[in-house]
Design a protein around this motif. Structure first.
Motif, PDB file in Angstrom:
ATOM      1  N   LEU A 109      -0.066  -8.697   6.853  1.00 33.34           N
ATOM      2  CA  LEU A 109       1.054  -8.614   5.918  1.00 33.34           C
ATOM      3  C   LEU A 109       0.677  -7.802   4.680  1.00 33.34           C
ATOM      4  CD1 LEU A 109       3.942  -9.329   5.171  1.00 33.34           C
ATOM      5  CD2 LEU A 109       3.078 -11.463   4.183  1.00 33.34           C
ATOM      6  N   LEU A 110      -0.476  -8.069   4.106  1.00 34.39           N
ATOM      7  CA  LEU A 110      -0.924  -7.326   2.920  1.00 34.39           C
ATOM      8  C   LEU A 110      -1.062  -5.844   3.231  1.00 34.39           C
ATOM      9  CD1 LEU A 110      -1.907  -7.319  -0.006  1.00 34.39           C
ATOM     10  CD2 LEU A 110      -4.208  -7.819   0.868  1.00 34.39           C
ATOM     11  N   GLU A 111      -1.665  -5.539   4.365  1.00 32.08           N
ATOM     12  CA  GLU A 111      -1.840  -4.141   4.776  1.00 32.08           C
ATOM     13  C   GLU A 111      -0.493  -3.429   4.880  1.00 32.08           C
ATOM     14  OE1 GLU A 111      -3.518  -1.659   8.653  1.00 32.08           O
ATOM     15  OE2 GLU A 111      -3.624  -3.845   8.624  1.00 32.08           O
ATOM     16  N   GLN A 112       0.471  -4.076   5.506  1.00 29.95           N
ATOM     17  CA  GLN A 112       1.790  -3.464   5.668  1.00 29.95           C
ATOM     18  C   GLN A 112       2.512  -3.303   4.341  1.00 29.95           C
ATOM     19  OE1 GLN A 112       3.784  -5.762   8.662  1.00 29.95           O
ATOM     20  NE2 GLN A 112       2.887  -4.568  10.313  1.00 29.95           N
ATOM     21  N   LEU A 113       2.459  -4.322   3.491  1.00 29.06           N
ATOM     22  CA  LEU A 113       3.135  -4.221   2.195  1.00 29.06           C
ATOM     23  C   LEU A 113       2.565  -3.089   1.351  1.00 29.06           C
ATOM     24  CD1 LEU A 113       3.530  -7.990   1.235  1.00 29.06           C
ATOM     25  CD2 LEU A 113       5.342  -6.394   1.907  1.00 29.06           C
ATOM     26  N   LEU A 114       1.257  -2.990   1.301  1.00 27.88           N
ATOM     27  CA  LEU A 114       0.622  -1.933   0.509  1.00 27.88           C
ATOM     28  C   LEU A 114       0.917  -0.551   1.079  1.00 27.88           C
ATOM     29  CD1 LEU A 114      -2.821  -3.644  -0.163  1.00 27.88           C
ATOM     30  CD2 LEU A 114      -1.048  -3.149  -1.870  1.00 27.88           C
ATOM     31  N   THR A 115       0.817  -0.419   2.388  1.00 31.15           N
ATOM     32  CA  THR A 115       1.019   0.889   3.006  1.00 31.15           C
ATOM     33  C   THR A 115       2.477   1.323   2.930  1.00 31.15           C
ATOM     34  OG1 THR A 115      -0.826   0.445   4.484  1.00 31.15           O
ATOM     35  CG2 THR A 115       0.626   2.244   5.090  1.00 31.15           C
ATOM     36  N   VAL A 116       3.402   0.427   3.210  1.00 33.81           N
ATOM     37  CA  VAL A 116       4.828   0.775   3.134  1.00 33.81           C
ATOM     38  C   VAL A 116       5.218   1.069   1.696  1.00 33.81           C
ATOM     39  CG1 VAL A 116       7.174  -0.114   3.437  1.00 33.81           C
ATOM     40  CG2 VAL A 116       5.481  -0.429   5.238  1.00 33.81           C
ATOM     41  N   GLY A 117       4.780   0.238   0.761  1.00 32.61           N
ATOM     42  CA  GLY A 117       5.082   0.485  -0.658  1.00 32.61           C
ATOM     43  C   GLY A 117       4.528   1.819  -1.125  1.00 32.61           C
ATOM     44  N   GLY A 118       3.287   2.113  -0.746  1.00 29.79           N
ATOM     45  CA  GLY A 118       2.684   3.392  -1.117  1.00 29.79           C
ATOM     46  C   GLY A 118       3.396   4.568  -0.487  1.00 29.79           C
ATOM     47  N   GLY A 119       3.744   4.444   0.783  1.00 27.50           N
ATOM     48  CA  GLY A 119       4.466   5.524   1.472  1.00 27.50           C
ATOM     49  C   GLY A 119       5.821   5.798   0.840  1.00 27.50           C
TER      50      GLY A 119
END
Length: 137
Positions: A109-119
């Motif tokens: 979940l953390l990985e996805q939130l950070l990556t999607v937010g950054g993208g």
């Protein structure tokens, strides 16, 4: 000098790097957004490990490192053209979040939130850079 990056009367050459950089940055975003679909299909892939479903850690870094030079080029040219640092700052924050997401590999979940937010931040930065440059063409 607003016209110095133009090739023709339409000024499209100066806008291509933003589109390319946004597309490359979006690969990570697509990877993360498609993962829930993969999780939904998980029963079909019962024998696969979590790494096989989310991809190897190096993939995150490879996509990030492919997108970074294009983004730097496009945002630098934009800064020279329109003089506003906001798109470059937003992209820097986006790349920082995406790198944090790559470091959080395995914490789904953390990985996805950070990556999607950054993208999303990087996509916004390139859209804003493109709009600022187009306004001067």
């Amino acid at each position: 000098m607003p016209g110095k990056h133009r090739i023709g009367e339409d000024g499209t050459r100066g806008l291509i790097p933003d589109g390319l950089a946004a597309a490359l940055s979006s690969l990570c975003l697509l990877h993360c957004l498609l993962m829930p679909l993969g999780v939904g299909l998980l029963p079909l892939f019962a024998g696969l490990s979590a790494d096989a479903l989310e991809g190897p850690e190096w993939l995150h870094w490879a996509l990030l490192l492919m997108a970074l030079p294009f983004s730097i080029h496009a945002l630098w040219k934009g800064l020279e053209n329109h003089g506003r640092p906001a798109p470059a700052r937003m992209a820097a924050l986006g790349f920082t979040l995406m790198a944090a997401g790559a470091l959080a590999h395995g914490h789904h979940l953390l990985e996805q939130l950070l990556t999607v937010g950054g993208g999303l931040m990087i996509a916004w930065a390139h859209w804003r850079n493109w709009k600022l440059r187009a306004a001067l063409s």
